[in-house]
Design a protein around this motif. Structure first.
Motif, PDB file in Angstrom:
ATOM      1  N   VAL A  36     -11.393   3.392  -1.894  1.00  0.00           N
ATOM      2  CA  VAL A  36     -10.513   2.594  -1.861  1.00  0.00           C
ATOM      3  C   VAL A  36      -9.826   2.057  -3.612  1.00  0.00           C
ATOM      4  O   VAL A  36     -11.116   1.309  -4.342  1.00  0.00           O
ATOM      5  N   ALA A  37      -9.042   2.787  -3.859  1.00  0.00           N
ATOM      6  CA  ALA A  37      -8.536   2.828  -5.476  1.00  0.00           C
ATOM      7  C   ALA A  37      -7.192   2.276  -5.196  1.00  0.00           C
ATOM      8  O   ALA A  37      -6.230   2.631  -4.550  1.00  0.00           O
ATOM      9  N   GLY A  38      -7.055   2.017  -6.346  1.00  0.00           N
ATOM     10  CA  GLY A  38      -5.083   1.301  -6.450  1.00  0.00           C
ATOM     11  C   GLY A  38      -4.768   0.006  -5.720  1.00  0.00           C
ATOM     12  O   GLY A  38      -6.204  -0.098  -4.825  1.00  0.00           O
ATOM     13  N   ALA A  94      -4.032  -0.942  -1.824  1.00  0.00           N
ATOM     14  CA  ALA A  94      -5.122  -0.599  -0.972  1.00  0.00           C
ATOM     15  C   ALA A  94      -6.059  -1.646  -1.267  1.00  0.00           C
ATOM     16  O   ALA A  94      -6.582  -1.879  -0.519  1.00  0.00           O
ATOM     17  N   CYS A 135      -1.187   8.176  -9.287  1.00  0.00           N
ATOM     18  CA  CYS A 135      -0.973   8.008  -8.160  1.00  0.00           C
ATOM     19  C   CYS A 135      -0.395   6.753  -7.651  1.00  0.00           C
ATOM     20  O   CYS A 135      -1.894   6.084  -7.523  1.00  0.00           O
ATOM     21  N   SER A 186       0.884   4.212  -5.229  1.00  0.00           N
ATOM     22  CA  SER A 186       1.452   3.882  -3.865  1.00  0.00           C
ATOM     23  C   SER A 186       2.968   3.497  -3.479  1.00  0.00           C
ATOM     24  O   SER A 186       3.555   3.911  -2.457  1.00  0.00           O
ATOM     25  N   ARG A 235      -9.572  11.050 -13.581  1.00  0.00           N
ATOM     26  CA  ARG A 235      -9.538  10.728 -12.562  1.00  0.00           C
ATOM     27  C   ARG A 235      -8.271  11.926 -11.911  1.00  0.00           C
ATOM     28  O   ARG A 235      -8.634  12.236 -10.731  1.00  0.00           O
ATOM     29  N   LEU A 236      -7.535  12.276 -12.354  1.00  0.00           N
ATOM     30  CA  LEU A 236      -6.893  13.594 -11.692  1.00  0.00           C
ATOM     31  C   LEU A 236      -5.910  12.406 -10.284  1.00  0.00           C
ATOM     32  O   LEU A 236      -6.342  13.349  -9.534  1.00  0.00           O
ATOM     33  N   GLU A 237      -5.423  11.771 -10.477  1.00  0.00           N
ATOM     34  CA  GLU A 237      -4.697  10.874  -9.418  1.00  0.00           C
ATOM     35  C   GLU A 237      -3.440  11.685  -8.974  1.00  0.00           C
ATOM     36  O   GLU A 237      -3.055  11.423  -8.187  1.00  0.00           O
ATOM     37  N   LYS A 266      -3.303  14.627  -8.113  1.00  0.00           N
ATOM     38  CA  LYS A 266      -3.232  15.216  -7.595  1.00  0.00           C
ATOM     39  C   LYS A 266      -2.782  14.817  -6.459  1.00  0.00           C
ATOM     40  O   LYS A 266      -2.324  15.907  -5.585  1.00  0.00           O
ATOM     41  N   GLU A 267      -3.136  13.291  -6.074  1.00  0.00           N
ATOM     42  CA  GLU A 267      -3.035  13.191  -4.443  1.00  0.00           C
ATOM     43  C   GLU A 267      -1.504  12.730  -4.726  1.00  0.00           C
ATOM     44  O   GLU A 267      -0.967  13.122  -3.776  1.00  0.00           O
ATOM     45  N   ARG A 321       0.184  15.683  -3.673  1.00  0.00           N
ATOM     46  CA  ARG A 321       0.073  15.688  -2.307  1.00  0.00           C
ATOM     47  C   ARG A 321       0.853  15.350  -1.586  1.00  0.00           C
ATOM     48  O   ARG A 321       1.892  16.039  -0.306  1.00  0.00           O
ATOM     49  N   ARG A 322       1.250  14.378  -1.267  1.00  0.00           N
ATOM     50  CA  ARG A 322       1.674  13.074  -0.626  1.00  0.00           C
ATOM     51  C   ARG A 322       3.108  13.337  -0.893  1.00  0.00           C
ATOM     52  O   ARG A 322       3.846  13.632   0.766  1.00  0.00           O
ATOM     53  N   ARG A 366      -2.251   1.680 -15.046  1.00  0.00           N
ATOM     54  CA  ARG A 366      -3.329   3.148 -15.550  1.00  0.00           C
ATOM     55  C   ARG A 366      -3.526   3.384 -16.637  1.00  0.00           C
ATOM     56  O   ARG A 366      -2.275   3.809 -17.615  1.00  0.00           O
ATOM     57  N   ALA A 403      -5.239   0.345   3.809  1.00  0.00           N
ATOM     58  CA  ALA A 403      -5.479   0.799   3.072  1.00  0.00           C
ATOM     59  C   ALA A 403      -6.168   1.835   2.920  1.00  0.00           C
ATOM     60  O   ALA A 403      -6.052   2.292   1.325  1.00  0.00           O
ATOM     61  N   ARG A 435      -2.989   4.217   1.343  1.00  0.00           N
ATOM     62  CA  ARG A 435      -2.329   3.041  -0.096  1.00  0.00           C
ATOM     63  C   ARG A 435      -3.609   3.572  -1.291  1.00  0.00           C
ATOM     64  O   ARG A 435      -3.118   3.057  -2.537  1.00  0.00           O
ATOM     65  N   SER A 436      -4.556   4.167  -0.120  1.00  0.00           N
ATOM     66  CA  SER A 436      -5.493   4.403  -1.879  1.00  0.00           C
ATOM     67  C   SER A 436      -5.298   5.696  -1.936  1.00  0.00           C
ATOM     68  O   SER A 436      -5.178   6.870  -1.391  1.00  0.00           O
ATOM     69  N   MET A 448      -3.486  20.456   1.808  1.00  0.00           N
ATOM     70  CA  MET A 448      -2.168  18.986   2.422  1.00  0.00           C
ATOM     71  C   MET A 448      -2.270  17.961   3.047  1.00  0.00           C
ATOM     72  O   MET A 448      -2.145  17.322   3.584  1.00  0.00           O
TER      73      MET A 448
END
Lengths: 520, 453
Positions: free
Chosen positions: A214-216, A219, A335, A337, A363-365, A367-368, A371-372, A414, B282, B285-286, B295
């Protein structure tokens, strides 16, 4: 800020002397109320950590007890316990103390008096920055190199029956005042299975925080409130105790535990303050079930208002006010949110734009985030932060997310965000920060060194083509690995902050905070 | 309450009948402590306060008299079931379902390990897993086993365990016996986890953390009778079944029949907690994902997850064969810092005792004896000029003068006659070895025991 420190030392000494005098006077009285006063004094006078006796419902405002430096929300929120009964009995002492402090303050600087505070409600939400507190208290988590502070922390944790997490590895000297933990040594190693002291939902949450599941900012706050809901559900008031006071005390060790797993974020701090306020506002004649239901509903509405609806409002604001127009090339970092939400909504409203996602190690956030966005159908480009000045000529706007907005207008986000903002400024590209108001924090910081978070240094170790060059980094005496998590961006680089209250410049943050306080 | 511990101590020992003829497996002495003491000690060290022990009446009786078990400070809730009833481990769980109020940690009584239990439980907690289990790299047994004629390589049925890149998520589990045409892996698994490591040299420790929903599921599905044999592979397969993952259940016309069969099962296993939407929020948002490159969201949107912790260092041994029993007798005492000689033992001055030997309570060791790398049980008498090397002597044994015992296992209440020479033998319960006997590599049991087959 250096001014504040000077004030601290001298004020500290003076107040310490007074405290000793007061103690002698009050020893005879043996009043529980007076004892509370004493203990209240202590946090005022010491630059020590925010550890206060957990069982004493500390009466709120010694005006100086209102910290402007309260990233650890525990002290401030302790002060928020409604103190109807004690207040009446301590009115005299308070007036005395206040008079003395005002005299001192007047002699030091021409500051406004704290008269406003007497009329204030049992809500000492941090005052706006123009009402300087007398003493700036340094939170313990940025005083790790001070053995006294560590000792106090160890004692406090022992009292709450929470294991102390030990630091790991060599710390770069500039950051030796911060904690550095290893992910491979979770706090649960020292806890009993099944956990009895700490509610299982909180243990699970702590694990998820320390593993990064759980990061961000959003979140973490949502997950925290979810765990609190479980705690409240499973809570039963013991005999001869009041829910409003006992539940707050129950939550304190949990918060310490979570803090040990991963330092609390500003948004979490504000959420905790809110919960504690709501709990202590429960009337004593309220039945347990009703009270619990009310609290659960309060949590739901907080999440709904401050996070979900705020996100919707910000997206609407950004899209309708043409902050995202057709043909835009938008640069995002990491990333966030909220930023992802805005972009997805804009795409749904058929705005034609493309996105450049900038990412950074370890962290390479990004990439997430990539993806979204791609899943929605937005066309994206992905670069690493080292290529930012190469890609910026193409960019029309930069959207950044924030972890917290500080009272002096600085944006804490960040690590790498300030770099992007700097380069964007150099290229004259507008920088927009999106942030919900519940992340506004009354802390003041001008650099990224004073207060930060050090992540596990082993994250920087990477294996490429079978070799791991940094594997034995601990054995090299002159090598230190630094894995910073946050940095602060000065308001000069930020053109606009989009909040659910509207679009404001960075320097209006203290105004928003003041408005919020007056509202509540 | 977070976890309830359940210890399975029913029967077993089918692969070491010579040892378990008179003593139930759970009470076999290992380093002079009953076998089931070890998992109980593991639970106690970690902080459990209560354990539900499922066992037979025989074991229950033996437990009440055993000193070591009385030493255990936890509250033991003993549930006894019929020995001859064909009750599998899952059936036992179904039997105690009313007692189960929360997630459970199931252990087998024959597990001896020094694992840091939080490693397994943390996987269970952090990922909100349905099942988390413990496995260990298998170690070759080095001791010679009595009664083994030559290097008999028992073709044990191998277990194929498939894990993902991180080595934590369990993707595939099957026993060689169930794979007739070869190993086939579903495409759905490969699509989600393109890199899978398949390991065969692993020992299943039979330690499982299971969600309460699984126990409720077992009460509905009475066909599952063994945890290891049926439940675990079922759960591992169910992680990737379409009905679990797909949101549009109604549109999946191909899986209609499968749905009907699995429908009720799924609802049981996927009991969502209250505030599920908050958890979802949660997770949304994480900015964390357990995999990269495709994907899908974290965990591929799957609600059912199985994890495994594979130990590569430390001791993890299941005592279900004679070889394991001998091995564990060598290693287990090293886990504890206890004096190797029980204070009440009476050892004469001129006895040569190696440092890695253990002497039990109320023993009499006479002069001129030599005891090396051996375990001697309680109430044993060893007369003069006896040489005991590399052996395991259980309780109440009498060894007369001049014997030479090497690499053997002597069960309780046996009597070894004067001057006997035993090499790599197993002497059953209450057997008498005649004086001057010379036996090598034999299993000496009573005739009635032989009929047991």
């Amino acid at each position: 800020q250096s001014e504040g420190k000077d004030l601290t030392k001298e004020e500290k000494q003076r107040l310490r002397k007074e405290k000793k005098q007061q103690k002698k006077n009050k020893e005879k009285k043996d009043d529980k109320a007076s004892q509370e006063n004493e203990k209240e004094k202590k946090p005022v006078t010491s630059a020590a950590p925010a550890s206060q006796p957990p069982t004493q419902p500390t009466v709120q405002k010694a005006p100086s007890a209102v910290p402007a430096t309260a990233p650890v929300s525990v002290p401030a929120s302790e002060a928020s316990v409604p103190a109807d009964k004690p207040a009446k009995t301590k009115a005299e002492l308070k007036a005395e103390r206040r008079a003395r402090q005002e005299a001192e303050r007047a002699s030091k600087q021409s500051k406004k008096g704290e008269t406003g505070q007497q009329a204030a409600t049992s809500k000492p939400k941090a005052p706006p920055s123009d009402l300087q507190p007398v003493v700036k208290r340094l939170p313990e988590h940025i005083q790790v190199d001070n053995p006294d502070v560590l000792k106090k922390l160890a004692k406090k944790l022992e009292r709450q029956q929470i294991p102390l997490r030990s630091d790991y590895g060599y710390k770069v000297s500039l950051f030796s005042h911060l904690h550095q933990y290893s992910r491979k040594a979770p706090l649960t190693q020292q806890l009993s299975i099944p956990s009895t002291v700490i509610h299982p939902a909180i243990v699970r949450l702590g694990l998820q925080y320390s593993h990064g599941i759980v990061a961000g900012s959003n979140a973490r706050s949502v997950a925290l409130l979810h765990a609190f809901k479980q705690v409240i559900r499973d809570y039963t008031t013991p005999q001869n105790e009041e829910l409003s006071r006992d539940l707050v005390n129950k939550l304190k060790p949990y918060i310490s535990f979570l803090n040990q797993c991963r330092p609390l974020s500003a948004s979490m701090g504000n959420a905790i303050k809110y919960i504690k306020k709501e709990i202590s506002n429960i009337p004593s004649n309220c039945k347990e079930d009703e009270a619990k239901n009310k609290l659960l509903n309060d949590i739901e509405s907080y999440i709904n208002e401050k996070i979900i609806l705020a996100g919707v409002a910000i997206a609407k604001c950004a899209i309708e006010k043409q902050k995202i127009s057709d043909g835009d090339v938008i640069l995002v970092y990491g990333c966030s949110s909220l930023v992802n939400h805005i972009l997805c909504k804009a795409f749904e409203k058929s705005r034609k734009f493309r996105v450049i996602v900038v990412d950074s190690r370890p962290r390479l956030e990004g990439k997430e985030a990539l993806r979204r966005l791609v899943q929605k159908g937005i066309s994206c480009t992905y670069v690493l932060i080292s290529a930012v000045s190469y890609i910026l000529p193409e960019v029309s706007k930069v959207f950044l997310g924030a972890h917290a907005l500080l009272a002096n207008g600085y944006v804490m986000s960040r690590v790498g965000t300030s770099q992007i903002a700097l380069v964007a400024k150099a290229f004259n590209v507008p920088v927009l920060v999106c942030c919900e108001t519940y992340k506004f924090c009354d802390r003041v910081q001008t650099d990224s060194f004073v207060s930060n978070e050090l992540d596990d240094p082993d994250d920087l170790i990477v294996t490429r083509k079978g070799t791991t060059p940094l594997e034995g980094w601990q054995n090299e005496s002159s090598l230190g690995l630094l894995n910073l998590v946050y940095d602060v961006t000065p308001p000069d680089f930020v053109d606009l902050v989009i909040t659910e209250l509207g679009m404001i410049p960075c320097t209006s943050v203290p105004v928003v905070l003041r408005v919020k306080n007056v509202d509540q | 309450m977070e976890l309830q511990a359940v210890l399975m101590a029913v029967g077993g020992g089918s692969r070491m009948t010579d040892l378990t003829y008179n003593t139930p497996k759970a009470m076999l002495p290992v380093g002079n402590k009953p076998l089931m003491w070890y998992p109980l000690n593991l639970l106690e060290k970690v902080g459990f306060e209560e354990v539900i022990v499922i066992t037979t009446k025989e074991v229950q009786k033996a437990m009440s008299t055993d000193l070591k078990i009385k030493d255990v400070k936890m509250k033991l809730d003993v549930v006894s079931i019929q020995e001859d009833g064909d009750m599998g481990t899952a059936d036992a769980l179904r039997h105690i379902q009313p007692k189960i109020k929360t997630d459970i940690l199931v252990l087998s009584c024959d597990l001896i390990t020094d694992v840091a239990l939080h490693e397994v439980v943390d996987l269970f907690r952090a990922h909100n897993a349905t099942m988390a289990m413990l496995m260990s790299k298998a170690h070759e047994f080095t001791e010679t086993v009595p009664g083994q004629k030559g290097k008999k390589k028992t073709a044990e049925q191998r277990d194929f365990v498939g894990v993902d890149q991180s080595g934590k998520r369990l993707l595939f589990m099957a026993n060689e016996a169930d794979l007739e045409d070869g190993l086939s892996i579903r495409k759905s698994i490969m699509r989600k986890h393109p890199r899978m490591l398949i390991k065969t040299g692993l020992v299943d420790a039979h330690l499982y953390c299971l969600k309460k929903a699984v126990v409720d599921f077992l009460t509905e599905n009475k066909s599952i009778s063994s945890i290891r044999g049926e439940l675990v592979p079922y759960l591992v397969r169910k992680q990737f079944s379409k009905t679990v993952n797909s949101q549009k259940l109604k549109d999946d016309t191909d899986d209609q029949t499968q749905e009907k069969n699995d429908g009720p099962a799924n609802h049981e296993l996927l009991i969502s907690s209250r505030d599920e939407p908050l958890l979802q929020l949660a997770q949304e948002r994480s900015c964390w994902n357990d995999h990269r490159g495709d994907m899908s969201e974290a965990y591929h949107g799957g609600k059912l997850r199985c994890y495994v912790h594979i130990m590569d260092q430390g001791l993890c041994c299941r005592v279900n064969t004679l070889a394991a029993y001998i091995e564990v007798n060598r290693l287990a005492p090293k886990l504890f810092e206890e004096p190797s000689v029980h204070p009440s033992a009476d050892i004469s001055e001129r006895c040569q005792m190696g440092s890695d030997s253990i002497i039990g309570a109320v023993c009499h060791i006479a002069d001129k004896t030599s005891i090396k790398r051996s375990t001697i049980g309680n109430n044993t008498t060893v007369k003069e000029k006896v040489k005991v090397t590399n052996s395991i002597i259980m309780h109440g044994v009498t060894i007369e003068e001049g014997c030479n015992i090497q690499g053997s296992v002597i069960c309780s209440n046996a009597v070894i006659g004067r001057g006997a020479d035993l090499k790599y033998c197993l002497v059953g319960n209450g057997q008498h070895i005649e004086p001057e006997a010379e036996r090598t590599n034999e299993i000496i049991v009573g005739t009635d025991q032989l009929m047991e087959i």
